[in-house]
Write an enzyme that holds these catalytic residues in place. Structure first.
Site, mmCIF file in Angstrom:
data_model
loop_
_atom_site.group_PDB
_atom_site.id
_atom_site.type_symbol
_atom_site.label_atom_id
_atom_site.label_comp_id
_atom_site.label_asym_id
_atom_site.label_seq_id
_atom_site.Cartn_x
_atom_site.Cartn_y
_atom_site.Cartn_z
ATOM 1 N N CYS A 46 0.829 -1.211 0.000
ATOM 2 C CA CYS A 46 0.000 0.000 0.000
ATOM 3 C C CYS A 46 0.872 1.274 0.000
ATOM 4 O O CYS A 46 1.676 1.477 0.909
ATOM 5 C CB CYS A 46 -0.909 -0.020 1.229
ATOM 6 S SG CYS A 46 -1.767 1.533 1.515
ATOM 7 N N CYS A 62 0.388 3.350 3.198
ATOM 8 C CA CYS A 62 1.069 2.745 4.351
ATOM 9 C C CYS A 62 2.567 3.029 4.295
ATOM 10 O O CYS A 62 3.189 3.321 5.316
ATOM 11 C CB CYS A 62 0.832 1.232 4.372
ATOM 12 S SG CYS A 62 -0.902 0.768 4.532
#
Length: 183
Positions: free
Chosen positions: A108, A111
């Protein structure tokens, strides 16, 4: 003169003999090239298998070290952030101490962008001696936690007190805002 003619005739009458060897050499060369290609293909397959096995071994080693750490009552830390696994979840999040957890996915981009902020938050919490643990769990790998806490995307930031959710953080992702939220 007759001897010379017979020698010439012999040379002229056997041209197929001189051509036979190069044809055989070319055929042999083709066979060697085919074998080399086959060997290179097999070598590539072996290297791919070796890489797959190394990755599996690394995953197993990481899981084993986390399990050993859980047995000893310690958790692996990465720059002050506790790395949670299912085996350590209940005992860590269920403590009297509050726990701020990031459910993340390694792929991600959000993230990845949050990671240095999350690590800085952990260092600030330790420096300010706040009674909060900063932790993270790979929600992509451990999907059951995404389902349990109704997390719909990555990253999901959840604050726990004694194993109970006290809030989901949806604000700005900077250290000061996160510190205000957990303070």
């Amino acid at each position: 003169v007759d001897a010379m003619r017979s020698t010439r005739r012999a040379a002229i009458s056997l041209p197929w003999l001189s051509l036979a060897r190069p044809v055989r050499a070319e055929t042999r060369l083709e066979e060697v090239e085919k074998r080399m290609n086959s060997i290179q293909t097999k070598l590539g397959e072996v290297q791919d298998e070796e890489q797959r096995l190394r990755m599996a071994l690394d995953r197993t080693a990481a899981e084993r070290s986390a399990a050993i750490a859980a047995e000893k009552g310690t958790l692996p830390k990465r720059k002050g952030v506790l790395e949670l696994v299912p085996e350590t979840w209940d005992e860590t999040v269920g403590q009297n101490r509050r726990t701020f957890v990031e459910l993340y996915a390694p792929w991600c981009p959000y993230c990845k962008r949050l990671e240095p902020t999350w690590e800085e938050l952990a260092m600030q919490v330790e420096a300010r001696d706040l009674d909060v643990q900063i932790a993270r769990l790979n929600g992509d790998k451990h999907v059951q936690f995404m389902d349990r806490y109704r997390a719909e995307g990555f990253p999901t930031l959840i604050l726990f007190q004694r194993g109970v959710v006290t809030g989901y953080y949806n604000g700005r992702a900077d250290v000061e805002s996160l510190l205000k939220y957990i303070a």
